[in-house]
Scaffold this motif. Structure first.
Motif, PDB file in Angstrom:
ATOM      1  N   PRO A  68      -1.900  -7.552   1.568  1.00 15.23           N
ATOM      2  CA  PRO A  68      -0.622  -6.900   1.931  1.00 15.23           C
ATOM      3  C   PRO A  68       0.587  -7.409   1.161  1.00 15.23           C
ATOM      4  CG  PRO A  68      -1.895  -7.359   3.902  1.00 15.23           C
ATOM      5  CD  PRO A  68      -2.612  -8.031   2.768  1.00 15.23           C
ATOM      6  N   MET A  94       2.947  -7.111   9.150  1.00 19.52           N
ATOM      7  CA  MET A  94       3.283  -6.087   8.168  1.00 19.52           C
ATOM      8  C   MET A  94       4.781  -5.796   8.159  1.00 19.52           C
ATOM      9  SD  MET A  94       0.493  -5.459   6.630  1.00 19.52           S
ATOM     10  CE  MET A  94      -0.092  -7.114   7.019  1.00 19.52           C
ATOM     11  N   VAL A 101       2.871   0.685   9.077  1.00 16.39           N
ATOM     12  CA  VAL A 101       1.600   0.613   9.811  1.00 16.39           C
ATOM     13  C   VAL A 101       1.329   1.928  10.518  1.00 16.39           C
ATOM     14  CG1 VAL A 101       0.401  -0.503  11.745  1.00 16.39           C
ATOM     15  CG2 VAL A 101       1.719  -1.885  10.138  1.00 16.39           C
TER      16      VAL A 101
END
Length: 252
Positions: A68, A94, A101
């Protein structure tokens, strides 16, 4: 109220999950910027960026710890996170990494597993991902499904590619220094001050009119391509590929 109940309320609180998400996100950034990463075949993704086209970035479970931190730099991306407690923390992580997301879970094949996973939001997540891809937002997700077997591509990612018309790009990210857990997906925790590698594979398209045989062919192609980029990433950082050597054992 007992100390056990108080502790449980704290752990389940929004503030606690936010704090954990922040700490893990900062740790990931620290690992990302203290490791020496080689990125191979980034031009594959750049071709889509140049043409302003989205894609589906696929990886294996257990190998998506550091990835990520790269999604953040790859134009607009959204990742799939489950609806259970762990998914809440993933969503917080995130957020602090600047990655969007979509909540939901993939649904494995088989009636027993379908019943177990009922209500996890798989169908809604699939629709949301197709919609995002239609809005030129790329998607990052894992191709295999809990509780395993690991490194077996599921049908969900193939269905997503078929419905959206967008290609699947296999991606692997690893570091030489790492901790590997003894769970179903051999979850890998990357460590700082190490050599790292990110490897992309060629795009895989799934025709909208694909019959069951063509869908299975595409699924196997994704599976083989993900294994190939994972093994290449391991070789780059100086580790043996993580192929099974005997039942329950892996190298690397």
């Amino acid at each position: 109220m007992s100390s056990l109940n108080i502790g449980k309320r704290i752990v389940q609180s929004e503030a606690f999950k936010t704090a954990i998400g922040f700490v893990v996100a900062m740790m990931l950034k620290f690992i990302r910027y203290t490791c020496r990463f080689e990125v191979h075949r980034l031009d594959i993704a750049q071709r889509f960026w140049t043409n302003d086209e989205p894609f589906i970035g696929a990886t294996w479970h257990g190998q998506n710890f550091i990835l990520p931190t790269f999604w953040h730099n790859w134009r607009e991306m959204r990742v799939l996170a489950s609806r259970h407690g762990d998914g809440e923390i993933v969503t917080k992580i995130m957020h602090f990494l600047g990655v969007g997301v979509i909540r939901g879970s993939g649904v494995p094949k088989g009636e027993e597993r379908r019943h177990k996973y009922k209500g996890k939001g798989g169908a809604g997540a699939l629709r949301a991902m197709v919609r995002a891809l239609g809005e030129n937002i790329s998607i990052g997700l894992t191709a295999d499904l809990p509780p395993g077997p690991a490194r077996r591509a599921g049908d969900g990612i193939i269905m997503l590619a078929r419905l959206s018309g967008c290609p699947i790009i296999p991606v692997a990210a690893t570091t030489r220094a790492r901790i590997q857990l003894n769970n179903w997906d051999k979850f890998t925790i990357n460590l700082p001050f190490s050599k790292g590698a990110v490897v992309l594979g060629e795009p895989i398209y799934v025709p909208r009119d694909a019959d069951p045989d063509a869908l299975e062919t595409a699924r196997l192609e994704v599976e083989n391509a993900l294994n190939a980029v994972a093994e290449e990433a391991d070789r780059i950082v100086g580790r043996l590929p993580q192929r099974a050597t005997s039942a329950g054992e892996q190298t690397g």
